[in-house]
Motif scaffolding. Structure first.
Motif, PDB file in Angstrom:
ATOM      1  N   ILE A  33     -16.844  37.807  39.825  1.00  0.00           N
ATOM      2  CA  ILE A  33     -16.746  36.887  38.313  1.00  0.00           C
ATOM      3  C   ILE A  33     -16.109  35.500  38.580  1.00  0.00           C
ATOM      4  O   ILE A  33     -15.408  35.249  40.176  1.00  0.00           O
ATOM      5  N   VAL A  34     -17.353  34.560  39.416  1.00  0.00           N
ATOM      6  CA  VAL A  34     -16.946  33.002  40.080  1.00  0.00           C
ATOM      7  C   VAL A  34     -17.436  32.216  38.544  1.00  0.00           C
ATOM      8  O   VAL A  34     -17.736  31.990  37.406  1.00  0.00           O
ATOM      9  N   ILE A  35     -16.019  31.097  38.381  1.00  0.00           N
ATOM     10  CA  ILE A  35     -16.132  30.277  37.881  1.00  0.00           C
ATOM     11  C   ILE A  35     -15.793  28.822  39.135  1.00  0.00           C
ATOM     12  O   ILE A  35     -15.138  27.988  38.536  1.00  0.00           O
ATOM     13  N   TYR A  36     -16.695  28.203  38.014  1.00  0.00           N
ATOM     14  CA  TYR A  36     -16.812  26.477  38.460  1.00  0.00           C
ATOM     15  C   TYR A  36     -16.162  25.672  37.257  1.00  0.00           C
ATOM     16  O   TYR A  36     -16.589  25.979  36.082  1.00  0.00           O
ATOM     17  N   GLY A  37     -14.881  25.625  38.541  1.00  0.00           N
ATOM     18  CA  GLY A  37     -14.138  25.011  37.057  1.00  0.00           C
ATOM     19  C   GLY A  37     -12.579  23.834  38.410  1.00  0.00           C
ATOM     20  O   GLY A  37     -12.571  24.798  39.284  1.00  0.00           O
ATOM     21  N   GLU A  38     -12.028  23.279  37.604  1.00  0.00           N
ATOM     22  CA  GLU A  38     -10.815  22.330  38.219  1.00  0.00           C
ATOM     23  C   GLU A  38      -9.663  23.875  38.300  1.00  0.00           C
ATOM     24  O   GLU A  38      -8.941  24.096  37.348  1.00  0.00           O
TER      25      GLU A  38
ATOM     26  N   SER B 120     -11.142  36.709  39.029  1.00  0.00           N
ATOM     27  CA  SER B 120     -11.815  36.226  39.269  1.00  0.00           C
ATOM     28  C   SER B 120     -11.436  35.012  40.615  1.00  0.00           C
ATOM     29  O   SER B 120     -10.793  34.274  40.512  1.00  0.00           O
ATOM     30  N   ILE B 121     -13.362  34.285  40.284  1.00  0.00           N
ATOM     31  CA  ILE B 121     -12.967  33.435  41.817  1.00  0.00           C
ATOM     32  C   ILE B 121     -13.520  31.966  41.282  1.00  0.00           C
ATOM     33  O   ILE B 121     -14.476  31.772  40.023  1.00  0.00           O
ATOM     34  N   ILE B 122     -12.489  30.831  41.545  1.00  0.00           N
ATOM     35  CA  ILE B 122     -12.266  29.589  41.048  1.00  0.00           C
ATOM     36  C   ILE B 122     -13.479  29.087  42.321  1.00  0.00           C
ATOM     37  O   ILE B 122     -12.378  28.646  43.429  1.00  0.00           O
ATOM     38  N   VAL B 123     -14.226  27.811  41.571  1.00  0.00           N
ATOM     39  CA  VAL B 123     -14.747  27.160  43.185  1.00  0.00           C
ATOM     40  C   VAL B 123     -15.012  25.710  42.362  1.00  0.00           C
ATOM     41  O   VAL B 123     -15.628  25.468  41.407  1.00  0.00           O
ATOM     42  N   MET B 124     -14.494  24.498  42.934  1.00  0.00           N
ATOM     43  CA  MET B 124     -14.951  23.509  43.040  1.00  0.00           C
ATOM     44  C   MET B 124     -16.075  22.931  43.907  1.00  0.00           C
ATOM     45  O   MET B 124     -16.816  22.075  43.443  1.00  0.00           O
ATOM     46  N   LYS B 125     -15.811  23.346  45.061  1.00  0.00           N
ATOM     47  CA  LYS B 125     -16.279  22.687  45.685  1.00  0.00           C
ATOM     48  C   LYS B 125     -17.257  23.219  46.724  1.00  0.00           C
ATOM     49  O   LYS B 125     -16.614  24.664  47.018  1.00  0.00           O
ATOM     50  N   GLU B 126     -18.491  22.846  48.029  1.00  0.00           N
ATOM     51  CA  GLU B 126     -18.642  24.707  48.804  1.00  0.00           C
ATOM     52  C   GLU B 126     -18.097  25.128  49.013  1.00  0.00           C
ATOM     53  O   GLU B 126     -18.486  25.730  49.785  1.00  0.00           O
TER      54      GLU B 126
ATOM     55  N   GLY C 128     -23.291  19.135  38.667  1.00  0.00           N
ATOM     56  CA  GLY C 128     -22.459  19.730  39.220  1.00  0.00           C
ATOM     57  C   GLY C 128     -22.514  21.067  39.334  1.00  0.00           C
ATOM     58  O   GLY C 128     -22.717  22.369  40.603  1.00  0.00           O
ATOM     59  N   PHE C 129     -22.848  22.054  38.659  1.00  0.00           N
ATOM     60  CA  PHE C 129     -23.487  23.368  37.474  1.00  0.00           C
ATOM     61  C   PHE C 129     -24.017  23.892  38.632  1.00  0.00           C
ATOM     62  O   PHE C 129     -24.537  25.080  39.301  1.00  0.00           O
ATOM     63  N   TYR C 130     -25.453  23.262  38.412  1.00  0.00           N
ATOM     64  CA  TYR C 130     -26.652  23.570  38.725  1.00  0.00           C
ATOM     65  C   TYR C 130     -26.961  23.003  40.288  1.00  0.00           C
ATOM     66  O   TYR C 130     -27.477  24.367  40.963  1.00  0.00           O
ATOM     67  N   ARG C 131     -26.151  21.884  40.984  1.00  0.00           N
ATOM     68  CA  ARG C 131     -25.765  22.768  42.931  1.00  0.00           C
ATOM     69  C   ARG C 131     -25.146  23.454  42.966  1.00  0.00           C
ATOM     70  O   ARG C 131     -25.453  24.547  44.021  1.00  0.00           O
TER      71      ARG C 131
END
Length: 295
Positions: free
Chosen positions: A120-125, A142-148, A172-175
């Protein structure tokens, strides 16, 4: 000089609901505890503090017994509810319905994909209250991601399910989705094992095109928001991209008279955590500045 407040700015439903619940309780109680800032706006937090709302952290929550605690719109992880049972705390749950629905989706996805060695990956701060609540649905796995570079945490040969914090930028989400697809392909994985869920609140995402138009209609934009607001940072990015003369302020005291010299129109807008009364205060101060401007 004309000064216009964006009619689409101000509280989203979730924040408005939480503040109304707090005010309803405080009408009958001298003190109400709230786990974390009820809203990421220091002016509103101070207004409610004067009514008896007391902001507490997680360490203080551990020590409370036999009293009422407000859960703010961001939602909470399961362990908060377990602690409330142990300490006989009455929770006034103002979790946003959109956030609660997303928590359920994350929990269901985790239970399903965990059997398939999925992630589970969450795009968030990282550290944001809503993200902590979402991560709690996976047992904090889960894995939290904000930057590449955050994507380096993911094993792209295994299934990936992506969600977003509800207040993040749609762009940002679609990127991030595109970058994950590129890495899956590069790792020799199957794109069919990637499930991307645009879980951004539509009350938030629909503001972006409206703010784009609003920013282009005025000579100067004043964006009013608490600096801790994730949504505020994202929406200010939208207005500043479409109007170079955009300024971020927390309150009317941060206004600079030089911004309004020889200006025909000023637009005022804000985040989903910005109260309308604060934008009006900023508008009133700008109007005063305009009246004393040299012709």
């Amino acid at each position: 000089m004309t000064v216009t407040i964006d009619k689409n700015s101000g509280y989203c439903f979730g924040v408005e609901f939480a503040i109304q619940m707090a005010e309803d309780e405080l009408a009958n109680e001298p003190t109400l505890y709230c786990l974390g800032d009820i809203v990421h706006n220091s002016m509103e937090v101070e207004r409610l503090h004067q009514q008896g709302l007391r902001i507490i952290g997680r360490e203080q929550l551990q020590e409370l017994h036999d009293c009422k605690v407000l859960i703010r719109a961001h939602g909470e992880p399961p362990e908060t509810y377990a602690l409330a049972l142990r300490n006989n705390l009455e929770l006034i749950d103002a979790s946003c319905p959109v956030v609660l629905k997303l928590q359920n989706r994350v929990k269901h996805a985790f239970d399903t994909t965990n059997r398939q060695q999925g992630q589970i990956v969450i795009y968030g701060e990282p550290g944001h209250a809503e993200v902590a609540g979402l991560n709690g649905q996976t047992g904090n796995r889960s894995i939290i991601v904000m930057k590449e570079e955050d994507l380096d945490q993911i094993d792209f040969t295994r299934p990936v399910t992506l969600f977003s914090q509800t207040t993040k930028s749609t762009k940002g989400f679609y990127r991030m989705k595109e970058l994950i697809e590129e890495r899956i392909t590069a790792a020799g994985g199957e794109l069919t094992s990637f499930d991307a869920n645009d879980s951004i609140c539509r009350q938030v995402s629909n503001r972006e095109p409206a703010l784009t138009r609003f920013a282009a209609q005025h000579d100067v934009i004043v964006f009013v928001s608490g600096r801790k607001s994730s949504n505020g940072k994202a929406l200010f990015g939208v207005v500043s991209q479409h109007n170079a003369r955009s300024y971020f302020v927390e309150n009317d005291e941060e206004l600079d008279e030089a911004w309004f010299q020889n200006v025909g129109s000023v637009g005022i807008c804000g985040a989903t955590s910005t109260p309308m009364w604060l934008m009006q205060r900023v508008a009133d101060r700008i109007a005063q500045i305009g009246e004393v401007q040299p012709a």
